[in-house]
Enzyme design. Structure first.
Site, PDB file in Angstrom:
ATOM      1  N   ASP A   1      22.931  44.430   4.551  1.00  0.00           N
ATOM      2  CA  ASP A   1      21.827  44.733   5.524  1.00  0.00           C
ATOM      3  C   ASP A   1      20.932  43.749   4.506  1.00  0.00           C
ATOM      4  O   ASP A   1      20.712  44.167   3.211  1.00  0.00           O
ATOM      5  CB  ASP A   1      21.720  45.996   6.280  1.00  0.00           C
ATOM      6  CG  ASP A   1      22.095  46.466   5.190  1.00  0.00           C
ATOM      7  OD1 ASP A   1      22.254  46.561   3.899  1.00  0.00           O
ATOM      8  OD2 ASP A   1      22.687  47.891   5.849  1.00  0.00           O
TER       9      ASP A   1
ATOM     10  N   ASN B   1      23.861  60.262   9.925  1.00  0.00           N
ATOM     11  CA  ASN B   1      24.451  60.279  11.338  1.00  0.00           C
ATOM     12  C   ASN B   1      25.527  59.203  12.032  1.00  0.00           C
ATOM     13  O   ASN B   1      25.828  58.579  13.318  1.00  0.00           O
ATOM     14  CB  ASN B   1      23.018  59.474  12.152  1.00  0.00           C
ATOM     15  CG  ASN B   1      23.598  57.908  11.476  1.00  0.00           C
ATOM     16  OD1 ASN B   1      23.182  57.158  11.140  1.00  0.00           O
ATOM     17  ND2 ASN B   1      22.242  56.975  12.425  1.00  0.00           N
TER      18      ASN B   1
ATOM     19  N   GLU C   1      23.489  51.780  13.692  1.00  0.00           N
ATOM     20  CA  GLU C   1      23.293  52.560  14.240  1.00  0.00           C
ATOM     21  C   GLU C   1      23.935  53.569  15.415  1.00  0.00           C
ATOM     22  O   GLU C   1      24.772  53.012  16.076  1.00  0.00           O
ATOM     23  CB  GLU C   1      22.520  53.285  14.391  1.00  0.00           C
ATOM     24  CG  GLU C   1      20.843  52.540  13.184  1.00  0.00           C
ATOM     25  CD  GLU C   1      20.274  53.640  12.662  1.00  0.00           C
ATOM     26  OE1 GLU C   1      21.799  54.677  12.186  1.00  0.00           O
ATOM     27  OE2 GLU C   1      20.027  53.488  11.493  1.00  0.00           O
TER      28      GLU C   1
ATOM     29  N   HIS D   1      26.290  55.947  10.586  1.00  0.00           N
ATOM     30  CA  HIS D   1      26.364  55.112  10.218  1.00  0.00           C
ATOM     31  C   HIS D   1      26.920  54.207   9.279  1.00  0.00           C
ATOM     32  O   HIS D   1      27.116  54.322   8.446  1.00  0.00           O
ATOM     33  CB  HIS D   1      24.975  54.016  11.154  1.00  0.00           C
ATOM     34  CG  HIS D   1      23.846  54.311   9.590  1.00  0.00           C
ATOM     35  ND1 HIS D   1      22.405  54.267   9.003  1.00  0.00           N
ATOM     36  CD2 HIS D   1      24.308  54.212   7.990  1.00  0.00           C
ATOM     37  CE1 HIS D   1      22.147  54.448   7.951  1.00  0.00           C
ATOM     38  NE2 HIS D   1      23.148  54.273   7.459  1.00  0.00           N
TER      39      HIS D   1
HETATM   40  P1  PGA Z   1      22.445  56.451   0.608  1.00  0.00           P
HETATM   41  O1  PGA Z   1      22.987  55.712   1.878  1.00  0.00           O
HETATM   42  O2  PGA Z   1      23.658  55.741   0.061  1.00  0.00           O
HETATM   43  O3  PGA Z   1      20.691  55.506   0.435  1.00  0.00           O
HETATM   44  O4  PGA Z   1      22.831  58.059   1.098  1.00  0.00           O
HETATM   45  C1  PGA Z   1      23.595  55.156   2.718  1.00  0.00           C
HETATM   46  C2  PGA Z   1      23.433  54.464   4.085  1.00  0.00           C
HETATM   47  O5  PGA Z   1      22.633  55.325   5.038  1.00  0.00           O
HETATM   48  O6  PGA Z   1      24.624  53.930   4.479  1.00  0.00           O
END
Ligand code: PGA
Length: 254
Positions: free
Chosen positions: A71, A140, A147, A142
């Site tokens: 992304d 959450n 999301e 995702h």
């Molecule tokens: P993080 O993000 O590794 O910074 O916790 C993971 C994500 O949101 O997919």
């Protein structure tokens, strides 16, 4: 068909990161032309450090492999310090021998974002599909920037970020407004990968991991879609596994 998720619980972040780097390195050795889909965020930093070390010490080469990022924020030019282009250059692509022609990050500043999403999907198909997709997980649930509510059939597209995601990521923007939208590969794009590795570290991921592993398979918990995939491994540190109960306390299937 619902496959059980292979779950490996490692003592801590360092051990989880080393195990993740091992999986990527073995895939490369088995198939130097492998196609990888890879994440950004805090979680994979240790894995990238491990891969850079192997490149420097053992000559592990990435030159024939192809990389797609999951992304990018919409509207950020590739030289914006919070962009995933910069993150990837600083933490991985700029430190190893990748072939720039085989490295793909969605262009968040593309004048026609829809066309950029279609181009990205075509590029993944043209590369022969993804051999190994490495994912983080949001609090959450995702994966990528898919999301809660994202269709399991979705492909690369422009998505709106959840408020909670924007709050977590706001620290990268130092006072600037964090973007509201991003380009993310879709749930179907991820599920089409031949193998998936999901990394999670820390107690703030424990609930999302437990929901993905043991809750309903539901679009409300994007990571639960992985239970519909035949070849997924979750690499967790103990903290991220702390809501799983006894079933996954060491290594095994949850
Ligand atoms: P993080 O993000 O590794 O910074 O916790 C993971 C994500 O949101 O997919």
């Amino acid at each position: 068909m619902r496959a059980a998720l292979r779950t490996r619980v490692l003592t801590d972040y360092e051990a989880m990161s080393a195990a993740a780097a091992d999986v990527v390195a073995s895939k490369l050795r088995e198939k130097p032309h492998a196609v990888f889909m890879i994440p950004t965020g805090t979680t994979p930093l240790g894995m990238y450090r491990g891969l850079v070390e192997r490149h420097e010490r053992e000559g592990l080469s990435f030159a024939l492999a192809t990389f797609f990022n999951l992304d990018e924020y919409l509207g950020l030019p590739p030289d914006h310090p919070a962009s995933y282009h910069v993150y990837m250059r600083e933490n991985f692509y700029g430190l190893v021998d990748v072939d720039p022609g085989r490295v793909h990050v969605p262009d968040g500043a593309a004048p026609d974002p829809e066309a950029e999403c279609e181009r990205y999907e075509r590029a993944i198909r043209a590369a022969g599909g993804v051999d190994l997709c490495v994912l983080g997980i949001g609090r959450n649930g995702h994966i990528g920037f898919n999301e809660p509510g994202a269709s399991f059939d979705s492909r690369t597209r422009v998505v709106r970020l959840a408020e909670s995601t924007r709050r977590v990521n706001a620290t990268d923007f130092e006072g600037e407004r964090a973007p509201e939208r991003a380009i993310s590969v879709g749930m179907r794009t991820i599920s089409d990968s031949r193998e998936v590795l999901l990394l999670a570290s820390g107690t703030n991921k424990a609930r999302a991991v437990a929901a993905a592993v043991g809750g309903e398979v539901s679009e409300e918990v994007p990571a639960s879609a992985l239970r519909l995939h035949p070849n997924v491994t979750l690499l967790l540190d103990r903290d991220a596994a702390s809501d799983l109960g006894g079933s996954a306390s060491k290594e095994g299937r949850a």
